[in-house]
Design a protein around this motif. Sequence first.
Motif, PDB file in Angstrom:
ATOM      1  N   ASP A 180     135.704  48.470  62.535  1.00 40.00           N
ATOM      2  CA  ASP A 180     135.308  47.439  61.574  1.00 40.00           C
ATOM      3  C   ASP A 180     135.132  46.148  62.373  1.00 40.00           C
ATOM      4  OD1 ASP A 180     134.851  45.750  59.500  1.00 40.00           O
ATOM      5  OD2 ASP A 180     136.834  45.972  58.566  1.00 40.00           O
ATOM      6  N   ILE A 181     133.908  45.915  62.833  1.00 42.20           N
ATOM      7  CA  ILE A 181     133.605  44.782  63.700  1.00 42.20           C
ATOM      8  C   ILE A 181     133.319  43.541  62.856  1.00 42.20           C
ATOM      9  CG2 ILE A 181     132.006  43.865  65.425  1.00 42.20           C
ATOM     10  CD1 ILE A 181     133.781  46.025  66.504  1.00 42.20           C
ATOM     11  N   HIS A 182     134.002  42.456  63.168  1.00 38.10           N
ATOM     12  CA  HIS A 182     133.732  41.204  62.464  1.00 38.10           C
ATOM     13  C   HIS A 182     132.303  40.751  62.780  1.00 38.10           C
ATOM     14  CE1 HIS A 182     133.940  36.918  61.400  1.00 38.10           C
ATOM     15  NE2 HIS A 182     134.898  37.284  60.582  1.00 38.10           N
ATOM     16  N   PRO A 183     131.558  40.262  61.779  1.00 39.24           N
ATOM     17  CA  PRO A 183     130.149  39.899  62.002  1.00 39.24           C
ATOM     18  C   PRO A 183     129.923  38.902  63.131  1.00 39.24           C
ATOM     19  CG  PRO A 183     130.632  39.958  59.652  1.00 39.24           C
ATOM     20  CD  PRO A 183     131.941  40.135  60.356  1.00 39.24           C
ATOM     21  N   GLU A 184     130.925  38.107  63.490  1.00 36.98           N
ATOM     22  CA  GLU A 184     130.724  37.081  64.517  1.00 36.98           C
ATOM     23  C   GLU A 184     131.248  37.491  65.891  1.00 36.98           C
ATOM     24  OE1 GLU A 184     132.520  33.517  63.162  1.00 36.98           O
ATOM     25  OE2 GLU A 184     131.240  33.292  61.395  1.00 36.98           O
ATOM     26  N   LEU A 185     131.735  38.707  66.036  1.00 40.23           N
ATOM     27  CA  LEU A 185     132.409  39.082  67.284  1.00 40.23           C
ATOM     28  C   LEU A 185     131.543  38.830  68.517  1.00 40.23           C
ATOM     29  CD1 LEU A 185     134.717  42.039  68.000  1.00 40.23           C
ATOM     30  CD2 LEU A 185     132.732  41.760  69.438  1.00 40.23           C
ATOM     31  N   LEU A 186     130.330  39.360  68.548  1.00 38.39           N
ATOM     32  CA  LEU A 186     129.487  39.218  69.739  1.00 38.39           C
ATOM     33  C   LEU A 186     129.040  37.780  69.977  1.00 38.39           C
ATOM     34  CD1 LEU A 186     127.273  42.445  69.672  1.00 38.39           C
ATOM     35  CD2 LEU A 186     129.207  41.924  71.163  1.00 38.39           C
TER      36      LEU A 186
ATOM     37  N   PHE B  20     124.712  46.296  63.913  1.00 38.51           N
ATOM     38  CA  PHE B  20     124.132  45.464  64.968  1.00 38.51           C
ATOM     39  C   PHE B  20     122.901  44.710  64.468  1.00 38.51           C
ATOM     40  CE2 PHE B  20     121.137  45.228  68.646  1.00 38.51           C
ATOM     41  CZ  PHE B  20     121.842  44.310  69.397  1.00 38.51           C
ATOM     42  N   HIS B  21     122.779  43.462  64.879  1.00 37.43           N
ATOM     43  CA  HIS B  21     121.618  42.649  64.510  1.00 37.43           C
ATOM     44  C   HIS B  21     120.596  42.730  65.643  1.00 37.43           C
ATOM     45  CE1 HIS B  21     119.076  39.500  63.009  1.00 37.43           C
ATOM     46  NE2 HIS B  21     119.910  39.222  62.007  1.00 37.43           N
ATOM     47  N   GLN B  22     119.440  43.294  65.325  1.00 38.26           N
ATOM     48  CA  GLN B  22     118.440  43.560  66.353  1.00 38.26           C
ATOM     49  C   GLN B  22     117.901  42.293  67.014  1.00 38.26           C
ATOM     50  OE1 GLN B  22     114.782  43.112  66.087  1.00 38.26           O
ATOM     51  NE2 GLN B  22     115.110  41.739  64.334  1.00 38.26           N
ATOM     52  N   ALA B  23     117.991  41.142  66.361  1.00 37.11           N
ATOM     53  CA  ALA B  23     117.491  39.903  66.966  1.00 37.11           C
ATOM     54  C   ALA B  23     118.275  39.524  68.220  1.00 37.11           C
ATOM     55  CB  ALA B  23     117.541  38.760  65.949  1.00 37.11           C
ATOM     56  N   THR B  24     119.469  40.092  68.380  1.00 37.33           N
ATOM     57  CA  THR B  24     120.260  39.853  69.592  1.00 37.33           C
ATOM     58  C   THR B  24     119.475  40.245  70.833  1.00 37.33           C
ATOM     59  OG1 THR B  24     122.319  40.241  68.373  1.00 37.33           O
ATOM     60  CG2 THR B  24     122.418  40.454  70.769  1.00 37.33           C
ATOM     61  N   LEU B  25     118.635  41.263  70.711  1.00 37.94           N
ATOM     62  CA  LEU B  25     117.908  41.773  71.878  1.00 37.94           C
ATOM     63  C   LEU B  25     116.854  40.798  72.393  1.00 37.94           C
ATOM     64  CD1 LEU B  25     117.527  45.502  70.786  1.00 37.94           C
ATOM     65  CD2 LEU B  25     119.129  44.548  72.453  1.00 37.94           C
ATOM     66  N   HIS B  26     116.473  39.818  71.601  1.00 36.62           N
ATOM     67  CA  HIS B  26     115.496  38.833  72.086  1.00 36.62           C
ATOM     68  C   HIS B  26     116.068  38.002  73.228  1.00 36.62           C
ATOM     69  CE1 HIS B  26     112.257  39.538  69.288  1.00 36.62           C
ATOM     70  NE2 HIS B  26     113.084  39.475  68.252  1.00 36.62           N
ATOM     71  N   SER B  27     117.382  37.872  73.297  1.00 36.96           N
ATOM     72  CA  SER B  27     117.995  37.070  74.361  1.00 36.96           C
ATOM     73  C   SER B  27     118.446  37.909  75.545  1.00 36.96           C
ATOM     74  CB  SER B  27     119.212  36.320  73.804  1.00 36.96           C
ATOM     75  OG  SER B  27     120.216  37.233  73.376  1.00 36.96           O
TER      76      SER B  27
ATOM     77  N   ARG C  72     119.964  44.438  55.434  1.00 43.13           N
ATOM     78  CA  ARG C  72     119.995  44.519  56.893  1.00 43.13           C
ATOM     79  C   ARG C  72     118.694  43.962  57.453  1.00 43.13           C
ATOM     80  NH1 ARG C  72     120.859  50.808  57.467  1.00 43.13           N
ATOM     81  NH2 ARG C  72     121.242  50.383  59.689  1.00 43.13           N
ATOM     82  N   ALA C  73     118.806  43.328  58.627  1.00 45.51           N
ATOM     83  CA  ALA C  73     117.613  42.757  59.259  1.00 45.51           C
ATOM     84  C   ALA C  73     116.675  43.874  59.708  1.00 45.51           C
ATOM     85  CB  ALA C  73     118.018  41.904  60.461  1.00 45.51           C
TER      86      ALA C  73
ATOM     87  N   ASP D 104     127.322  50.237  52.218  1.00 42.81           N
ATOM     88  CA  ASP D 104     128.605  49.857  52.823  1.00 42.81           C
ATOM     89  C   ASP D 104     128.431  49.055  54.109  1.00 42.81           C
ATOM     90  OD1 ASP D 104     129.962  51.185  50.812  1.00 42.81           O
ATOM     91  OD2 ASP D 104     130.058  53.067  51.938  1.00 42.81           O
ATOM     92  N   ILE D 105     127.206  48.954  54.608  1.00 43.09           N
ATOM     93  CA  ILE D 105     126.968  48.317  55.905  1.00 43.09           C
ATOM     94  C   ILE D 105     126.877  46.803  55.742  1.00 43.09           C
ATOM     95  CG2 ILE D 105     125.389  48.137  57.868  1.00 43.09           C
ATOM     96  CD1 ILE D 105     124.499  51.022  57.223  1.00 43.09           C
ATOM     97  N   VAL D 106     127.749  46.082  56.448  1.00 40.45           N
ATOM     98  CA  VAL D 106     127.700  44.614  56.481  1.00 40.45           C
ATOM     99  C   VAL D 106     127.163  44.213  57.853  1.00 40.45           C
ATOM    100  CG1 VAL D 106     129.018  42.484  56.327  1.00 40.45           C
ATOM    101  CG2 VAL D 106     129.662  44.454  54.916  1.00 40.45           C
ATOM    102  N   PRO D 107     125.944  43.714  57.932  1.00 44.81           N
ATOM    103  CA  PRO D 107     125.337  43.435  59.246  1.00 44.81           C
ATOM    104  C   PRO D 107     126.033  42.287  59.970  1.00 44.81           C
ATOM    105  CG  PRO D 107     123.925  42.635  57.482  1.00 44.81           C
ATOM    106  CD  PRO D 107     125.014  43.418  56.826  1.00 44.81           C
ATOM    107  N   CYS D 108     126.037  42.386  61.287  1.00 43.34           N
ATOM    108  CA  CYS D 108     126.591  41.320  62.131  1.00 43.34           C
ATOM    109  C   CYS D 108     125.565  40.204  62.309  1.00 43.34           C
ATOM    110  CB  CYS D 108     126.983  41.881  63.494  1.00 43.34           C
ATOM    111  SG  CYS D 108     128.420  42.965  63.456  1.00 43.34           S
ATOM    112  N   GLN D 109     126.046  39.085  62.830  1.00 40.74           N
ATOM    113  CA  GLN D 109     125.147  37.979  63.125  1.00 40.74           C
ATOM    114  C   GLN D 109     124.470  38.204  64.472  1.00 40.74           C
ATOM    115  OE1 GLN D 109     127.087  34.176  62.864  1.00 40.74           O
ATOM    116  NE2 GLN D 109     128.067  34.633  60.906  1.00 40.74           N
ATOM    117  N   ALA D 110     123.275  37.657  64.619  1.00 41.38           N
ATOM    118  CA  ALA D 110     122.580  37.729  65.903  1.00 41.38           C
ATOM    119  C   ALA D 110     123.347  36.918  66.936  1.00 41.38           C
ATOM    120  CB  ALA D 110     121.154  37.207  65.764  1.00 41.38           C
ATOM    121  N   ALA D 111     123.454  37.471  68.137  1.00 41.86           N
ATOM    122  CA  ALA D 111     124.195  36.800  69.207  1.00 41.86           C
ATOM    123  C   ALA D 111     123.264  36.502  70.371  1.00 41.86           C
ATOM    124  CB  ALA D 111     125.356  37.680  69.679  1.00 41.86           C
TER     125      ALA D 111
END
Length: 657
Positions: free
Chosen positions: A354-360, A407-414, A465-466, A382-389
Amino acid sequence: MDALQPFSQDDEEAEQSFYLSDEFNHLCQSYYLAPAYAKVISSNQEHFYLYRQVLLYRDVTWLFANPILEQLQSLTIPLSDIKRYTCIVCRMESLEHIRYLLDEVWINPIIILGGSLPETMERKEVMLSMVVQMIKDHVRLFPSRLKMVSSCYQNDRNTYLGQFIPKDVRLKIFRMLPPARRMKSLTGDIWIQLAAHPEATKLQYLETLCSSMPGEQWFSTGYDYRQLLQRCRNLKNLDIPPLGQGSFAWAVHEKKDHDSRIISNKGQEGGPWEEELQSHCLVPLENVTITEQHKSLTDEVDNVAFAFSETLATITVTTLRIDTEVRWIQFGRGWVDLPMLTRLDINVKFARLDIHPELLTHCPNVTFVKLADRTYGYRCQDIVPCQAAQLANVESLLLVGWSALTFHQATLHSARKLTKLEITLEIDTEDGCFIPPPAELKWSYGIEHGVREGTEFQEPPVIVRAQWTWDWYLPCLTDLQLTSEFAYYFQFQLLPGCPSLRSLSLDMHSIDNDSLMMIPEDLVAPSVRGNPFSPPTRIVVSSLRQLCLRGRWIMDDAYMLDFMTGMFPNVEDWTLDGWESITLRGLIAVLRTQEHKYHYQKVYTSLALPTENEAEEFEMLLESSAESKAVVLPVRVHFLNIPYGVTSAVYYLLAAM
């Protein structure tokens, strides 16, 4: 000095004769061997080797040690020969470390079954009492000289496996010795030194603490094991099991107190507050590993991440305990930015993360991330998406199970430095991947709105979800692996943004036989990255060497030829497992397309084995029939026994003459 010469035949005969002599038999009487054990090995030549090894080591040790016993600082004493040394303890005035070689057989199934156990245990007690008495005599004669007592085996022979000096005996020994000084590492047998003097041992120099034992077993019941960590003010490396709720509360309190002092004195330079702050420095913990096996994880990881956020470089968590019911383990609550963290490895084998949305978002400089559990089936609502990191330095990103779904796919842009990307879920050996119905998947991503008949969902999702855009630029990516819904929705238009890609694996084989019809649009991408309205251009991934597509990928032979020779011109290893609407003729056409510039090495296919007529028509030879590899192409075609099965036969293709 002349090199040692090997034994001649005469030397070997003389040696064997000595071992059969009365002289050698007399020497053997000085070595105790349980009757049941001796009876078993006397039927062959094993006892010669055993006695020779033990007696030779004993005599050689004595030969070298006796003349210089007064000068020796470290000495290994064969336990079977301890009587020889107990009488001359008065000569060991310089000795600081005694190591006992456990060369007697105390525990062995043969001894237990042969009825010799009571006699052997009595012998063991006698020998251990002599060890204790020898240490007592040395401490009396030379107070505080002896620093360490340990044990070892001879060549790790299986005969001695399970031999050890019991913990109560070792505690008795170390309570006679002085506490350890300037201890820097607390691992293995060194724990007994601390257990003997938990309060008197100074721990300000300790940098590494490692124990696989539960915390309750570190000390006797009279000492709170959790107080130990707070005393280790220079600790950098910590490897422990879970210690229980609140075991790092002291560190959280210190961190909050430290931060509040900084805030309250912000803007002031110099003065007594800086000196006070320096005198209350936080523990500089850099690497922490927590392995759950018996006791469950509670708040240890989250408290460690908060309390040591300024210095932590690696966090490794592994769970090994088996649960009969699904258990959620929370991570990321209360985390703050960890600027030094480079490795985050959380592997939960029998629970769900159970990963907190802000962990990454709190790990800006991480280079390796693995968040893994064994999630198989799930409900999209049941899926709560994480924030983009922002992960500008990440090189390996491995998301397995629930962390992949959130996982938030926008993370991959960075993630421009990313070299390895795995986004997968558990795969059942029989049923394959779990993929929700396509309509439900689209609904969870907000692609379709309104009521959907025949489902339990009558309203738009509360949390959307994004959507995956598949437009990231990953110039360093070499390895991409996707399964389940991520493979099902994969867009080949991503590939031009991965110019270094060498391995691509997409696995969508599932219990519901989800299929994907390949269309001409899958072969092209916008000619200008980021501009979907630019003219389409052909996708060519010349760097790719391994391609694995499992599942019902539907295409005809003509499309497969275009797909493989046009999009992946340099692939060496290729898996087409579960593909539909293709034929053996089409596969052979692909494999023979580039005979003069050949690159295929291994191909795995779930197509049916060729008949005799097909093998003759397509000039195929079984591996066992290919007499000369010089006349065949280098490719080996592995035919699987069933879709997603194992190799049942391997064929070669005859080269064109």
